[in-house]
Design a protein around this motif. Structure first.
Motif, PDB file in Angstrom:
ATOM      1  N   TYR A   3       0.869  -1.165   0.000  1.00 51.79           N
ATOM      2  CA  TYR A   3       0.000   0.000   0.000  1.00 51.79           C
ATOM      3  C   TYR A   3       0.910   1.219   0.000  1.00 51.79           C
ATOM      4  CZ  TYR A   3      -2.963   3.668   1.984  1.00 51.79           C
ATOM      5  OH  TYR A   3      -3.619   4.855   2.216  1.00 51.79           O
ATOM      6  N   VAL A   4       0.722   2.082  -0.996  1.00 49.89           N
ATOM      7  CA  VAL A   4       1.545   3.284  -1.111  1.00 49.89           C
ATOM      8  C   VAL A   4       0.635   4.501  -1.026  1.00 49.89           C
ATOM      9  CG1 VAL A   4       3.150   4.571  -2.579  1.00 49.89           C
ATOM     10  CG2 VAL A   4       3.172   2.061  -2.618  1.00 49.89           C
ATOM     11  N   GLN A   5       0.980   5.432  -0.152  1.00 45.52           N
ATOM     12  CA  GLN A   5       0.257   6.700  -0.076  1.00 45.52           C
ATOM     13  C   GLN A   5       1.196   7.809  -0.535  1.00 45.52           C
ATOM     14  OE1 GLN A   5      -0.234   8.478   3.717  1.00 45.52           O
ATOM     15  NE2 GLN A   5      -2.023   9.673   3.153  1.00 45.52           N
ATOM     16  N   ILE A   6       0.752   8.599  -1.489  1.00 49.06           N
ATOM     17  CA  ILE A   6       1.550   9.728  -1.986  1.00 49.06           C
ATOM     18  C   ILE A   6       0.808  10.999  -1.622  1.00 49.06           C
ATOM     19  CG2 ILE A   6       2.491  10.859  -4.028  1.00 49.06           C
ATOM     20  CD1 ILE A   6       2.648   8.119  -5.380  1.00 49.06           C
ATOM     21  N   GLN A   7       1.419  11.789  -0.763  1.00 47.71           N
ATOM     22  CA  GLN A   7       0.763  13.008  -0.297  1.00 47.71           C
ATOM     23  C   GLN A   7       1.460  14.201  -0.945  1.00 47.71           C
ATOM     24  OE1 GLN A   7       0.803  13.479   4.043  1.00 47.71           O
ATOM     25  NE2 GLN A   7      -1.421  13.480   3.969  1.00 47.71           N
ATOM     26  N   PHE A  41      -1.792  -1.305  -4.020  1.00 48.40           N
ATOM     27  CA  PHE A  41      -2.653  -0.115  -3.991  1.00 48.40           C
ATOM     28  C   PHE A  41      -1.763   1.131  -3.957  1.00 48.40           C
ATOM     29  CE2 PHE A  41      -6.505  -1.917  -1.389  1.00 48.40           C
ATOM     30  CZ  PHE A  41      -6.731  -2.851  -2.360  1.00 48.40           C
ATOM     31  N   VAL A  42      -2.167   2.145  -4.698  1.00 44.22           N
ATOM     32  CA  VAL A  42      -1.514   3.457  -4.593  1.00 44.22           C
ATOM     33  C   VAL A  42      -2.615   4.493  -4.392  1.00 44.22           C
ATOM     34  CG1 VAL A  42       0.010   5.147  -5.675  1.00 44.22           C
ATOM     35  CG2 VAL A  42       0.307   2.712  -6.178  1.00 44.22           C
ATOM     36  N   VAL A  43      -2.503   5.278  -3.345  1.00 43.93           N
ATOM     37  CA  VAL A  43      -3.498   6.297  -3.047  1.00 43.93           C
ATOM     38  C   VAL A  43      -2.814   7.660  -3.014  1.00 43.93           C
ATOM     39  CG1 VAL A  43      -5.061   7.177  -1.266  1.00 43.93           C
ATOM     40  CG2 VAL A  43      -5.016   4.728  -1.795  1.00 43.93           C
ATOM     41  N   ILE A  44      -3.359   8.609  -3.784  1.00 46.59           N
ATOM     42  CA  ILE A  44      -2.806   9.963  -3.836  1.00 46.59           C
ATOM     43  C   ILE A  44      -3.688  10.872  -2.987  1.00 46.59           C
ATOM     44  CG2 ILE A  44      -2.272  11.916  -5.353  1.00 46.59           C
ATOM     45  CD1 ILE A  44      -1.944   9.794  -7.628  1.00 46.59           C
ATOM     46  N   ASP A  45      -3.053  11.589  -2.082  1.00 43.43           N
ATOM     47  CA  ASP A  45      -3.784  12.479  -1.177  1.00 43.43           C
ATOM     48  C   ASP A  45      -3.325  13.906  -1.463  1.00 43.43           C
ATOM     49  OD1 ASP A  45      -5.245  13.515   0.951  1.00 43.43           O
ATOM     50  OD2 ASP A  45      -3.772  12.948   2.453  1.00 43.43           O
TER      51      ASP A  45
ATOM     52  N   ASN B  51      -7.578   9.186  -7.928  1.00 42.55           N
ATOM     53  CA  ASN B  51      -6.455   9.203  -6.976  1.00 42.55           C
ATOM     54  C   ASN B  51      -6.184   7.842  -6.348  1.00 42.55           C
ATOM     55  OD1 ASN B  51      -6.760  11.924  -7.529  1.00 42.55           O
ATOM     56  ND2 ASN B  51      -6.531  12.598  -5.420  1.00 42.55           N
ATOM     57  N   GLY B  53      -5.211   3.864  -7.172  1.00 42.48           N
ATOM     58  CA  GLY B  53      -4.732   2.940  -8.187  1.00 42.48           C
ATOM     59  C   GLY B  53      -4.645   1.532  -7.665  1.00 42.48           C
TER      60      GLY B  53
ATOM     61  N   TYR E   3       5.284  13.724   0.499  1.00 36.72           N
ATOM     62  CA  TYR E   3       5.506  12.718   1.532  1.00 36.72           C
ATOM     63  C   TYR E   3       4.950  11.410   0.991  1.00 36.72           C
ATOM     64  CZ  TYR E   3       4.521   9.994   5.756  1.00 36.72           C
ATOM     65  OH  TYR E   3       4.452   8.985   6.696  1.00 36.72           O
ATOM     66  N   VAL E   4       5.784  10.393   0.943  1.00 36.27           N
ATOM     67  CA  VAL E   4       5.367   9.095   0.423  1.00 36.27           C
ATOM     68  C   VAL E   4       5.514   8.060   1.532  1.00 36.27           C
ATOM     69  CG1 VAL E   4       5.792   7.312  -1.314  1.00 36.27           C
ATOM     70  CG2 VAL E   4       6.172   9.726  -1.887  1.00 36.27           C
ATOM     71  N   GLN E   5       4.463   7.298   1.775  1.00 35.91           N
ATOM     72  CA  GLN E   5       4.534   6.193   2.723  1.00 35.91           C
ATOM     73  C   GLN E   5       4.387   4.890   1.932  1.00 35.91           C
ATOM     74  OE1 GLN E   5       1.124   5.347   5.075  1.00 35.91           O
ATOM     75  NE2 GLN E   5       2.252   4.310   6.687  1.00 35.91           N
ATOM     76  N   ILE E   6       5.321   3.978   2.123  1.00 36.80           N
ATOM     77  CA  ILE E   6       5.264   2.674   1.451  1.00 36.80           C
ATOM     78  C   ILE E   6       5.086   1.622   2.539  1.00 36.80           C
ATOM     79  CG2 ILE E   6       6.530   0.993   0.045  1.00 36.80           C
ATOM     80  CD1 ILE E   6       8.030   3.358  -1.229  1.00 36.80           C
ATOM     81  N   GLN E   7       3.953   0.953   2.512  1.00 37.36           N
ATOM     82  CA  GLN E   7       3.656  -0.032   3.548  1.00 37.36           C
ATOM     83  C   GLN E   7       3.767  -1.422   2.924  1.00 37.36           C
ATOM     84  OE1 GLN E   7      -0.284   0.447   5.352  1.00 37.36           O
ATOM     85  NE2 GLN E   7       0.750   0.710   7.301  1.00 37.36           N
TER      86      GLN E   7
END
Lengths: 71, 71, 71, 71, 71, 71
Positions: A3-7, A41-45, B51, B53, E3-7
């Motif tokens: 799971y990747v979150q890109i803020q 999963f990649v989620v852009i915030d 947003n 993926g 800011y990128v979080q990779i879980q």
């Protein structure tokens, strides 16, 4: 199953740019850790510039200062 | 004092559905771990389909492909 | 394709309890929003009691105060 | 290089209040841990009251109950 | 200032692989959105397989099932 | 009912420093937004220096470079 979150600040990223971030982040996990893209999963915030601070100032204020400095 | 974040795509969840998620997640923490509901937070984060993926594609694109496939 | 994060204090949740949280949260998303369980992620984050605060105090300190109050 | 996320309900925090949160959180990290403010991020996440639950109820409902109780 | 979080699950990612994730995610933000790498954070969060669920089961259990299926 | 997450590198923050972060962040929310401290959560997340990147490099490597530069 990463799971990747890109803020990022909300400053006009286009749907094509978001799609490129999602594709690129997924490929990175596949390449480096051999992860399965089907469960990546990649989620852009996107965050308003009033709501993001760095060095104790909002990005809104930093952008204004930069614009004024550029005159 | 648990904190639960539920991240879903923004595709029309109603206030009643959100209330059901909040009630259900709180009851789950009470039932499984005997947590105090008074200090259990549940936060729902709705994410635009541009947003989010999966498998390297945006959900927007996946929904389009599914709709086209259904013709 | 929901993503659920459950943050709790690290105070001895067992593997069976964690499995129950994961199963319960997944079923909740299926029941309330008709989500596909195959692409539902649940991540449990256990936080040391020194690292969790409520009402301005660490949980470590609150547990000590409760234990002392119970004498 | 700390990262601070402040999650609050969306109930009218002003730009000046957000700037005060950002400045205060940055100063806290500098004072307590001698962190470099230039690489300290603070992100404020405002959550709709329909999307935040406590004690198994949405904040929307809790605000209504409080308003009714005040009559 | 992204800011990128990779879980990911904690299953033996090496320091070199983590460095590759950090370098790759930073380059992605520079390439796609022209972000400044000096203020790009990447944080990797490794999660125990008991604490990650997909399809209602822990990854621990899914790995066991896969190993048994492979006999 | 705010929730604050403070993410720092794991480099020896003491229990007293963590308690000061929790107290300070709670007081900030009370002072700026008049929030109720009883329902203010602060969670500190300590991240290994191998798992935190800035400018495309791990903090582990940046610390080594700084130490070498200091000789």
């Amino acid at each position: 199953m990463p799971y990747v979150q890109i803020q990022i600040t909300r400053e006009g990223a286009t749907p094509a740019q978001k799609a490129a971030l999602i594709q690129g982040a997924t490929e990175l996990l596949v390449k480096v850790l051999n992860k399965n893209p089907a469960t990546t999963f990649v989620v852009i915030d996107e965050v308003d510039t009033d709501n993001w601070g760095i060095a104790g100032e909002t990005v809104t204020r930093l952008r204004q200062a930069a614009a004024e400095g550029g005159r």
